[in-house]
Design a protein around this motif. Sequence first.
Motif, short mmCIF file in Angstrom:
data_model
loop_
_atom_site.label_atom_id
_atom_site.label_comp_id
_atom_site.label_asym_id
_atom_site.label_seq_id
_atom_site.Cartn_x
_atom_site.Cartn_y
_atom_site.Cartn_z
N THR A 148 -3.27 6.35 -15.66
CA THR A 148 -4.51 5.83 -15.09
C THR A 148 -4.54 4.32 -14.96
OG1 THR A 148 -5.56 5.94 -17.28
CG2 THR A 148 -5.90 7.82 -15.80
N GLN A 149 -3.90 3.60 -15.87
CA GLN A 149 -3.93 2.13 -15.78
C GLN A 149 -3.30 1.65 -14.48
OE1 GLN A 149 -1.38 -0.51 -18.13
NE2 GLN A 149 -3.26 -1.51 -18.83
N VAL A 150 -2.18 2.23 -14.09
CA VAL A 150 -1.55 1.79 -12.84
C VAL A 150 -2.43 2.13 -11.64
CG1 VAL A 150 -0.10 3.83 -12.35
CG2 VAL A 150 0.61 1.57 -11.58
N ARG A 151 -3.12 3.24 -11.71
CA ARG A 151 -4.03 3.59 -10.60
C ARG A 151 -5.18 2.58 -10.52
NH1 ARG A 151 -3.26 8.09 -7.84
NH2 ARG A 151 -1.74 9.62 -8.58
N GLU A 152 -5.66 2.15 -11.67
CA GLU A 152 -6.71 1.12 -11.68
C GLU A 152 -6.19 -0.17 -11.04
OE1 GLU A 152 -8.74 -2.05 -14.68
OE2 GLU A 152 -7.94 -0.21 -15.57
N TYR A 153 -5.02 -0.63 -11.47
CA TYR A 153 -4.47 -1.87 -10.95
C TYR A 153 -4.14 -1.76 -9.46
CZ TYR A 153 -4.01 -3.71 -15.73
OH TYR A 153 -4.27 -4.16 -17.00
N LEU A 154 -3.62 -0.60 -9.04
CA LEU A 154 -3.34 -0.38 -7.62
C LEU A 154 -4.65 -0.45 -6.83
CD1 LEU A 154 -1.53 0.41 -5.25
CD2 LEU A 154 -1.74 2.80 -5.99
N GLY A 155 -5.68 0.18 -7.35
CA GLY A 155 -6.98 0.12 -6.68
C GLY A 155 -7.51 -1.31 -6.59
N GLU A 156 -7.34 -2.08 -7.66
CA GLU A 156 -7.78 -3.48 -7.62
C GLU A 156 -6.99 -4.28 -6.59
OE1 GLU A 156 -7.49 -4.70 -11.71
OE2 GLU A 156 -9.37 -3.72 -12.22
N ALA A 157 -5.71 -3.98 -6.46
CA ALA A 157 -4.91 -4.67 -5.44
C ALA A 157 -5.41 -4.31 -4.04
CB ALA A 157 -3.43 -4.30 -5.60
N TYR A 158 -5.76 -3.04 -3.83
CA TYR A 158 -6.31 -2.64 -2.55
C TYR A 158 -7.65 -3.35 -2.27
CZ TYR A 158 -2.86 1.14 -1.96
OH TYR A 158 -1.72 1.87 -1.80
N VAL A 159 -8.46 -3.52 -3.30
CA VAL A 159 -9.72 -4.25 -3.13
C VAL A 159 -9.42 -5.67 -2.66
CG1 VAL A 159 -11.70 -5.26 -4.35
CG2 VAL A 159 -11.08 -2.86 -4.76
N LEU A 160 -8.45 -6.32 -3.28
CA LEU A 160 -8.09 -7.68 -2.89
C LEU A 160 -7.63 -7.75 -1.43
CD1 LEU A 160 -6.21 -8.85 -6.11
CD2 LEU A 160 -8.43 -9.66 -5.27
N LYS A 161 -6.98 -6.69 -0.96
CA LYS A 161 -6.54 -6.63 0.44
C LYS A 161 -7.66 -6.23 1.39
CE LYS A 161 -2.65 -5.55 1.95
NZ LYS A 161 -1.33 -5.20 2.42
N GLY A 162 -8.81 -5.84 0.84
CA GLY A 162 -9.92 -5.39 1.67
C GLY A 162 -9.79 -3.94 2.09
N GLU A 163 -8.90 -3.21 1.47
CA GLU A 163 -8.68 -1.80 1.80
C GLU A 163 -9.46 -0.92 0.82
OE1 GLU A 163 -4.49 -0.99 2.32
OE2 GLU A 163 -4.25 -2.80 3.54
N ILE A 164 -10.78 -0.93 0.99
CA ILE A 164 -11.69 -0.28 0.06
C ILE A 164 -11.49 1.24 0.06
CG2 ILE A 164 -14.11 0.04 -0.59
CD1 ILE A 164 -12.94 -2.85 -0.96
N GLY A 165 -11.19 1.82 1.20
CA GLY A 165 -10.94 3.27 1.25
C GLY A 165 -9.78 3.68 0.36
N LEU A 166 -8.70 2.90 0.36
CA LEU A 166 -7.56 3.19 -0.51
C LEU A 166 -7.92 2.97 -1.98
CD1 LEU A 166 -4.64 1.64 1.60
CD2 LEU A 166 -5.19 4.07 1.27
#
Length: 186
Positions: free
Chosen positions: A136-154
């Motif tokens: 789960t931690q990697v999924r959280e960090y991956l999601g945060e990276a997507y937020v930084l890219k503006g890819e909220i759906g991902l």
Amino acid sequence: MTRILRLRLAAFSVACLVPFAFATVPALAAGGYGGGSDTGSGSTPVCKKGSVYDRKTQKCVKQSGANLSDDDLADYAYALAKAERYQEALEVLDTVKDQNSPEVLNYRGYATRKLGRLDEGIGYYLKSVAADPQYTQVREYLGEAYVLKGEIGLAKAQLQAIAGLCGTSCEEYRDLDSAINAAPKI
């Protein structure tokens, strides 16, 4: 004690234990864009450059002569990354034998993302997810990276995956949810 819990206890709160032996580094706050799951009651001291913390002897030892396990090296690299010593974290990760472990890939992703190499970080996160889809931690960090890219759906897709793994009250879910909610609305 589970490996993830042990990692959190070991890496999340970075503190100075012995005056002048370790660099004093405050623990970083959790949540938002900051990188998530940082709370815990344990600590891994951060040593001066060129040294690593040996849990067995409970002191800093020269990195070149250290005979540490991959787990110890990964834990220490994560502590360095949380202390904003990202390049040093990557250098320690380079010494790990199993470069394909989910934790090593995750921590490498975290350090590269924090160095501003967002796409490279996402690549490491995706490899970590492929190696352990339940992490789960990697999924959280991956999601945060997507937020930084503006890819909220991902990012929301990672949030849903986390909800399926640990529910909506686990720290990883709460932290990613906060990052998504804090993202600028377009």
